[in-house]
Design an enzyme around this catalytic site. Structure first.
Site, short mmCIF file in Angstrom:
data_model
loop_
_atom_site.label_atom_id
_atom_site.label_comp_id
_atom_site.label_asym_id
_atom_site.label_seq_id
_atom_site.Cartn_x
_atom_site.Cartn_y
_atom_site.Cartn_z
N ASN A 85 -0.70 2.60 2.70
CA ASN A 85 -1.85 1.84 3.19
C ASN A 85 -1.90 0.49 2.50
O ASN A 85 -1.26 0.28 1.47
CB ASN A 85 -3.15 2.60 2.91
CG ASN A 85 -4.28 2.15 3.82
OD1 ASN A 85 -4.10 1.29 4.69
ND2 ASN A 85 -5.46 2.71 3.63
N HIS A 136 0.31 -4.41 0.42
CA HIS A 136 0.55 -3.12 1.07
C HIS A 136 1.37 -2.26 0.13
O HIS A 136 2.44 -2.66 -0.31
CB HIS A 136 1.30 -3.30 2.40
CG HIS A 136 1.46 -2.00 3.14
ND1 HIS A 136 0.57 -1.59 4.13
CD2 HIS A 136 2.38 -1.01 3.03
CE1 HIS A 136 0.95 -0.41 4.58
NE2 HIS A 136 2.05 -0.03 3.94
N CYS A 137 0.85 -1.08 -0.19
CA CYS A 137 1.52 -0.19 -1.15
C CYS A 137 2.09 1.02 -0.41
O CYS A 137 1.34 1.82 0.15
CB CYS A 137 0.53 0.28 -2.22
SG CYS A 137 1.27 1.42 -3.42
N PRO A 138 3.42 1.18 -0.38
CA PRO A 138 4.00 2.33 0.32
C PRO A 138 3.66 3.66 -0.34
O PRO A 138 3.65 4.70 0.34
CB PRO A 138 5.51 2.05 0.26
CG PRO A 138 5.69 1.13 -0.90
CD PRO A 138 4.45 0.30 -0.96
#
Length: 299
Positions: free
Chosen positions: A156, A150-152
């Site tokens: 997403n 999960h990449c802030p």
């Protein structure tokens, strides 16, 4: 005995959990994660890119006395910036491969027509049947197929359906960061030989300060995105997600390595479409769905 919360381990390959119609609906849905940290990070990404656009265009290129130098570099930088921001939007607004919530019902299990000996697992957090290589994301609150992480910064998960756009995002951000560093170095070198007032419409202290911030931003972004780009290409070529690598999970699937893995992620044989974040964008479908039913958001 293994608990129902473990990952899927099929004795035999079972039927897909989504039909072709459901897959198309998922692909055309507007996906957005309402996470405050992720939204702030996504806004910061756009703000920093716009800041770079401002400094490159108004501090360095437009005041330049060379028309062709300004034109060529301006077109190249702005073109790459558009591709980077488009890739960011596609990564953020594309369903990464979420498994339907609450599909682990008795009726649905019977509809799968499982063969004797087949084993499936239910996620206790979102009450869904977990496909192989799916993992639960505590931020998206969904099980994501082939979840990498999960990449802030894109607000997403990076999963089966949007990994391609994330790779393009890191590639184009790294490209404009390197371009900005080169332009800044050339501008400093040029302005040292002449009066600073002739190099920019801004006062020398303001111009220098803006360019120093740009260099720091570009160096940070270049380092981060170049590492992420290399990590993603390595994962794709080895058909192993970051979560699977960190957990040291032994593959129970048939690996697609090197070019087969690249073709699976980018779709089809090598072509210029691999580098096009607009490819496959169905604006007409999205607009019709938005008018009829309103935008669909993930909560």
């Amino acid at each position: 005995m293994q608990s129902s919360g473990h990952r899927l381990r099929d004795v035999e390959q079972h039927q897909p959990l989504l039909s072709a119609g459901e897959e198309e609906v998922a692909a055309s849905r507007i996906w957005f994660i309402q996470d405050s940290c992720g939204m702030v990070c996504a806004f910061m990404t756009w703000f920093l890119v716009m800041y770079a656009e401002f400094v490159v265009n108004f501090v360095m290129l437009l005041p330049s006395k060379s028309f062709w130098y300004s034109l060529i570099n301006g077109v190249a930088f702005n073109f790459l910036a558009v591709l980077a921001l488009t890739s960011h939007l596609r990564t953020m607004l594309t369903d990464p491969g979420a498994v339907p919530k609450g599909n682990a019902t008795k009726e649905y299990m019977e509809s799968l027509q499982l063969k004797p000996g087949e084993v499936i697992y239910k996620c206790p957090k979102c009450c869904s049947i977990k496909p192989e290589r799916a993992h639960h994301c505590s931020i998206c609150k969904r099980c994501i197929k082939k979840m990498d992480h999960h990449c802030p910064w894109v607000n997403n998960c990076v999963g089966e359906n949007n990994q391609r756009f994330f790779v393009l995002f890191t590639m184009y951000i790294a490209s404009i960061s390197l371009h900005a560093l080169c332009l800044s170095a050339f501008h400093f070198f040029t302005c040292v030989k002449v009066q600073w007032n002739e190099c920019s419409d801004f006062s020398p202290p303001v111009a220098v300060l803006l360019m120093i911030f740009l260099c720091l931003e570009a160096l940070l972004f270049l380092t981060f995105t170049a590492v992420m780009f290399g990590t993603q290409i390595h994962s794709i070529c080895n058909d192993e997600t970051e979560i699977e690598r960190l957990k040291n999970e032994k593959p129970t699937w048939e690996r697609r390595v090197r070019w087969d893995g690249m073709k699976a992620v980018f779709g089809g044989p090598p072509s210029l479409l691999w580098f096009n974040p607009f490819a496959g964008l169905r604006l007409q479908v999205l607009m019709v769905r938005a008018r009829k039913n309103g935008a669909e958001f993930s909560v």
